[in-house]
Design a protein around this motif. Structure first.
Motif, PDB file in Angstrom:
ATOM      1  N   ALA A   2       7.215   0.832  -9.118  1.00 61.61           N
ATOM      2  CA  ALA A   2       8.090   1.233  -8.026  1.00 61.61           C
ATOM      3  C   ALA A   2       9.355   0.382  -8.022  1.00 61.61           C
ATOM      4  O   ALA A   2       9.349  -0.785  -8.398  1.00 61.61           O
ATOM      5  CB  ALA A   2       7.365   1.094  -6.689  1.00 61.61           C
ATOM      6  N   HIS A   3      10.458   0.991  -7.583  1.00 60.71           N
ATOM      7  CA  HIS A   3      11.708   0.262  -7.469  1.00 60.71           C
ATOM      8  C   HIS A   3      11.572  -0.818  -6.407  1.00 60.71           C
ATOM      9  O   HIS A   3      10.980  -0.580  -5.349  1.00 60.71           O
ATOM     10  CB  HIS A   3      12.830   1.231  -7.094  1.00 60.71           C
ATOM     11  CG  HIS A   3      14.196   0.639  -7.272  1.00 60.71           C
ATOM     12  ND1 HIS A   3      14.780  -0.182  -6.324  1.00 60.71           N
ATOM     13  CD2 HIS A   3      15.079   0.718  -8.294  1.00 60.71           C
ATOM     14  CE1 HIS A   3      15.974  -0.560  -6.748  1.00 60.71           C
ATOM     15  NE2 HIS A   3      16.182  -0.036  -7.932  1.00 60.71           N
ATOM     16  N   PHE A   5      13.588  -1.989  -4.305  1.00 64.92           N
ATOM     17  CA  PHE A   5      14.237  -1.687  -3.033  1.00 64.92           C
ATOM     18  C   PHE A   5      13.851  -0.290  -2.571  1.00 64.92           C
ATOM     19  O   PHE A   5      14.035   0.690  -3.283  1.00 64.92           O
ATOM     20  CB  PHE A   5      15.759  -1.770  -3.155  1.00 64.92           C
ATOM     21  CG  PHE A   5      16.476  -1.224  -1.947  1.00 64.92           C
ATOM     22  CD1 PHE A   5      16.401  -1.890  -0.737  1.00 64.92           C
ATOM     23  CD2 PHE A   5      17.192  -0.041  -2.016  1.00 64.92           C
ATOM     24  CE1 PHE A   5      17.046  -1.395   0.382  1.00 64.92           C
ATOM     25  CE2 PHE A   5      17.842   0.462  -0.902  1.00 64.92           C
ATOM     26  CZ  PHE A   5      17.772  -0.221   0.295  1.00 64.92           C
ATOM     27  N   THR A   6      13.288  -0.213  -1.392  1.00 67.21           N
ATOM     28  CA  THR A   6      12.963   1.076  -0.789  1.00 67.21           C
ATOM     29  C   THR A   6      13.436   1.058   0.652  1.00 67.21           C
ATOM     30  O   THR A   6      13.312   0.049   1.344  1.00 67.21           O
ATOM     31  CB  THR A   6      11.449   1.355  -0.806  1.00 67.21           C
ATOM     32  OG1 THR A   6      10.770   0.290  -0.143  1.00 67.21           O
ATOM     33  CG2 THR A   6      10.941   1.480  -2.234  1.00 67.21           C
ATOM     34  N   PHE A   7      14.002   2.164   1.089  1.00 67.65           N
ATOM     35  CA  PHE A   7      14.440   2.308   2.470  1.00 67.65           C
ATOM     36  C   PHE A   7      13.875   3.622   2.978  1.00 67.65           C
ATOM     37  O   PHE A   7      14.423   4.691   2.732  1.00 67.65           O
ATOM     38  CB  PHE A   7      15.963   2.295   2.575  1.00 67.65           C
ATOM     39  CG  PHE A   7      16.467   2.269   4.002  1.00 67.65           C
ATOM     40  CD1 PHE A   7      16.675   1.054   4.646  1.00 67.65           C
ATOM     41  CD2 PHE A   7      16.722   3.447   4.692  1.00 67.65           C
ATOM     42  CE1 PHE A   7      17.126   1.018   5.955  1.00 67.65           C
ATOM     43  CE2 PHE A   7      17.172   3.418   6.000  1.00 67.65           C
ATOM     44  CZ  PHE A   7      17.383   2.194   6.640  1.00 67.65           C
ATOM     45  N   ARG A   8      12.736   3.518   3.650  1.00 70.99           N
ATOM     46  CA  ARG A   8      12.075   4.721   4.144  1.00 70.99           C
ATOM     47  C   ARG A   8      11.587   4.463   5.571  1.00 70.99           C
ATOM     48  O   ARG A   8      10.526   3.857   5.775  1.00 70.99           O
ATOM     49  CB  ARG A   8      10.907   5.124   3.254  1.00 70.99           C
ATOM     50  CG  ARG A   8      10.257   6.433   3.679  1.00 70.99           C
ATOM     51  CD  ARG A   8       9.192   6.899   2.709  1.00 70.99           C
ATOM     52  NE  ARG A   8       8.584   8.141   3.156  1.00 70.99           N
ATOM     53  CZ  ARG A   8       9.093   9.347   2.963  1.00 70.99           C
ATOM     54  NH1 ARG A   8      10.252   9.472   2.322  1.00 70.99           N
ATOM     55  NH2 ARG A   8       8.479  10.434   3.384  1.00 70.99           N
ATOM     56  N   ARG A 117      12.618  -8.252   0.602  1.00 78.09           N
ATOM     57  CA  ARG A 117      11.175  -8.125   0.831  1.00 78.09           C
ATOM     58  C   ARG A 117      10.559  -9.448   1.303  1.00 78.09           C
ATOM     59  O   ARG A 117       9.514  -9.890   0.814  1.00 78.09           O
ATOM     60  CB  ARG A 117      10.471  -7.607  -0.424  1.00 78.09           C
ATOM     61  CG  ARG A 117      11.115  -6.365  -1.016  1.00 78.09           C
ATOM     62  CD  ARG A 117      10.309  -5.771  -2.143  1.00 78.09           C
ATOM     63  NE  ARG A 117       9.054  -5.217  -1.674  1.00 78.09           N
ATOM     64  CZ  ARG A 117       8.927  -4.033  -1.079  1.00 78.09           C
ATOM     65  NH1 ARG A 117       9.994  -3.276  -0.865  1.00 78.09           N
ATOM     66  NH2 ARG A 117       7.747  -3.599  -0.691  1.00 78.09           N
ATOM     67  N   ASP A 295       5.494  -1.424   8.081  1.00 85.45           N
ATOM     68  CA  ASP A 295       6.210  -1.914   6.906  1.00 85.45           C
ATOM     69  C   ASP A 295       7.148  -3.028   7.373  1.00 85.45           C
ATOM     70  O   ASP A 295       8.191  -2.750   7.976  1.00 85.45           O
ATOM     71  CB  ASP A 295       7.009  -0.778   6.266  1.00 85.45           C
ATOM     72  CG  ASP A 295       7.758  -1.211   5.010  1.00 85.45           C
ATOM     73  OD1 ASP A 295       7.883  -2.429   4.776  1.00 85.45           O
ATOM     74  OD2 ASP A 295       8.234  -0.332   4.273  1.00 85.45           O
ATOM     75  N   GLN A 298      10.888  -2.824   6.034  1.00 86.45           N
ATOM     76  CA  GLN A 298      11.648  -1.747   6.675  1.00 86.45           C
ATOM     77  C   GLN A 298      11.987  -2.118   8.112  1.00 86.45           C
ATOM     78  O   GLN A 298      13.094  -1.831   8.596  1.00 86.45           O
ATOM     79  CB  GLN A 298      10.838  -0.444   6.638  1.00 86.45           C
ATOM     80  CG  GLN A 298      11.550   0.751   7.248  1.00 86.45           C
ATOM     81  CD  GLN A 298      12.791   1.141   6.466  1.00 86.45           C
ATOM     82  OE1 GLN A 298      12.814   1.096   5.237  1.00 86.45           O
ATOM     83  NE2 GLN A 298      13.839   1.522   7.176  1.00 86.45           N
TER      84      GLN A 298
END
Length: 564
Positions: A2-3, A5-8, A117, A295, A298
């Motif tokens: 997985a990347h 950086f995630t923004f969800r 993170r 999360d 997030q």
């Protein structure tokens, strides 16, 4: 993979399968939370040295953004009591313009923390530190409300503990019995409301819904009506601030001055850390209530976005709020829609009912904050201190008194430092060496002077180098066996102390055999060169090492004489 950086936002997942029943639950919860948030938002702003609308704007804008972008399904964002002491100090020392800069900068820091993170790292802050500064902030909040609770005429309250005490003492002659009576009655009503209604609801099921109405809003409505109808001689929002505007403010940049703005870095860091701790602790409480897992990264990014935006629209620092989140969950919230509804309801209140706020007595808001401060503190921890360790007691009490008497930043820094020192000491005390004898390993019978076998435990790090030094002071005549089976961690300083032990063995003609390296210590031994020094005498386990030591005895020559 997985990347990184995630923004969800959690809202996207929460809307899956969303139906009318869930919406009605969120709508009801949002309305209830808005009722709870209304007096708190104004009270937090006034206690922070700002106008009451600053708290309302924060509850609307930040509350909307945190629910829209956050990592929790039910967390409610807005102004919080934990920020009062810090915000008041910034406003008094640097002005509102620099508070805007500090808040926006804290938003950037929070977003970067989530981006990198670092959300899980906040959980490593010891509970002694969290409880210490939380109780200290609660004391300062309560102390800051004594002025409005007693109706004292003080033009400008100091921001420090001793200054507050001095100002209160110097102006006791301005005591207003009408204000004190109204504040006392408001506080008594708030305290008694939930208990009385809960008991009544249990006996009369049809009245159970009344228990969901917060006592703070009941006290606010009744006190405001009493002031307006009876013309009581008490200070109100209208008499001090001229009321609140009936619209949201326009975007505005602060008056930037580098001479003062350059001092905003530490306040911004304090706001960011406190906001992160408060919001993630609140999210964990919410997780336990709904059986979910938020999360944290997030959530930090959402907190960062909210704190970056809200100060440019007349707001103040925001974070997740435990009291409003708990009310949200208990009112039936299932998704972030409830938080969005709560922000929308507060907006409608400002647009439609702002003129009514002019009659709200400051004495009742002071009573509400007194109640909040009491519920905010973990007072039972003081009663349980005798059951806890001395380092825990010292850390908690030191952070508490430093927060009250000096400064929250100093208190947290000292608390974390003390906790780190305590952790290092405890880990070093758990790290030790145990000598194996013929009782557990019969092949060693009669060879105790020639061969020593030591099993090492714990972590070999900079705080436990004394273990290697102790072994160096009592070397055997022929062979030293070190069993690393129970060593869980080694750092470069620990490896260097073992390298010194290897050199001492060579100087004295003692053969050193190592055995049982686990993964991390083996990797550190390889990187520091320790493994290369003992590679020729490396064994997989202690049994093999003892056999190798015994086999080496006939071949070993007489060691050189030891120095006197």
């Amino acid at each position: 993979m997985a990347h990184p950086f995630t923004f969800r936002p959690r809202l996207l997942d929460a809307l899956a399968g969303y139906d009318r029943a869930r919406f009605l639950g969120d709508l009801s919860a949002g309305l209830t939370v808005a009722v709870v948030a209304l007096p708190l938002a104004m009270a937090f702003a006034i206690a922070s040295g700002l106008k009451p609308e600053a708290g309302l704007f924060t509850a609307i804008i930040a509350g909307f953004l945190i629910s829209l972008l956050g990592g929790s399904r039910v967390q409610i964002g807005g102004p919080a009591g934990a920020f009062i002491v810090i915000v008041y100090g910034i406003v008094q020392q640097y002005g509102v313009g620099n508070l805007i800069i500090a808040t926006a900068l804290s938003g950037v820091l929070l977003f970067v923390m989530g981006l990198l993170r670092l959300g899980t790292l906040v959980r490593f802050i010891p509970m002694a530190v969290v409880i210490g500064f939380t109780n200290g902030i609660a004391v300062l909040i309560g102390l800051s409300q004594v002025k409005d609770f007693l109706g004292l005429s003080i033009a400008k309250m100091p921001g420090d503990f001793f200054g507050i005490l001095g100002a209160l003492w110097a102006h006791l002659d301005t005591f207003n019995p009408w204000t004190f009576g109204l504040a006392l009655a408001s506080l008594a009503l708030i305290v008694a409301w939930q208990h009385a209604l809960s008991a009544l609801g249990a006996r009369v099921p049809g009245l159970a819904w009344l228990a969901r109405v917060p006592g703070s809003i009941v006290a606010l409505v009744l006190a405001t009506a009493a002031v307006a109808l009876l013309k009581l001689p008490v200070e109100t929002i209208g008499s001090r601030f001229g009321g609140i505007p009936a619209a949201l403010p326009a975007f505005a940049l602060p008056d930037f001055s580098w001479e003062s703005a350059r001092f905003m870095l530490m306040p911004a860091v304090t706001l960011a850390l406190l906001g992160a701790i408060e919001s993630l602790l609140c999210a964990r409480v919410a997780d336990g209530m709904i059986g979910d897992r938020h999360d944290p990264n997030q959530e930090l990014m959402a907190q960062g976005a909210a704190n970056f935006v809200v100060p440019f629209f007349g707001g103040m620092p925001a974070t997740g709020t435990i009291a409003r989140t708990v009310v949200n969950v208990k009112s039936g919230a299932t998704s972030p829609v409830a938080g969005i509804v709560h922000a929308g309801v507060l907006l409608l209140v400002i647009l439609a009912a702002a003129p009514l706020a002019a009659s709200i007595p400051l004495a009742t808001l002071a009573a509400i904050l007194m109640f909040v401060a009491w519920n905010m503190g973990e007072w039972r921890e003081f009663a349980h201190l005798r059951q806890l360790t001395v380092p825990y007691r010292i850390t908690l009490l030191s952070v508490f008194f430093l927060t009250v008497v000096f400064d929250l930043t100093v208190a947290v820094q000292f608390g974390i430092f003390a906790a780190c020192v305590n952790f290092i000491w405890r880990i070093s005390s758990l790290s030790h060496a145990e000598r194996l004898t013929a009782a557990s390993h019969p092949p060693l019978a009669g060879l105790e002077e020639a061969v020593q076998v030591w099993r090492l435990y714990g972590a070999i790090f900079f705080g436990a180098t004394k273990m290697a030094e102790a072994l160096e002071d009592q070397l055997p005549r022929r062979v030293l066996v070190l069993d690393f089976k129970n060593v869980i961690y080694m750092d470069t300083t620990g490896a260097d102390s073992l390298r010194n032990l290897v050199d001492a063995c060579r100087e004295r003609g003692v053969r050193l055999i190592a055995a049982g390296f686990m993964a991390q210590p083996l990797e550190m031994a390889r990187r520091t060169g320790l493994l290369a020094q003992v590679q020729a005498d490396l064994q997989p386990d202690v049994t093999s090492a003892i056999a190798a030591a015994i086999a080496a005895l006939p071949e070993a020559g007489a060691p050189p004489p030891r120095p006197a």
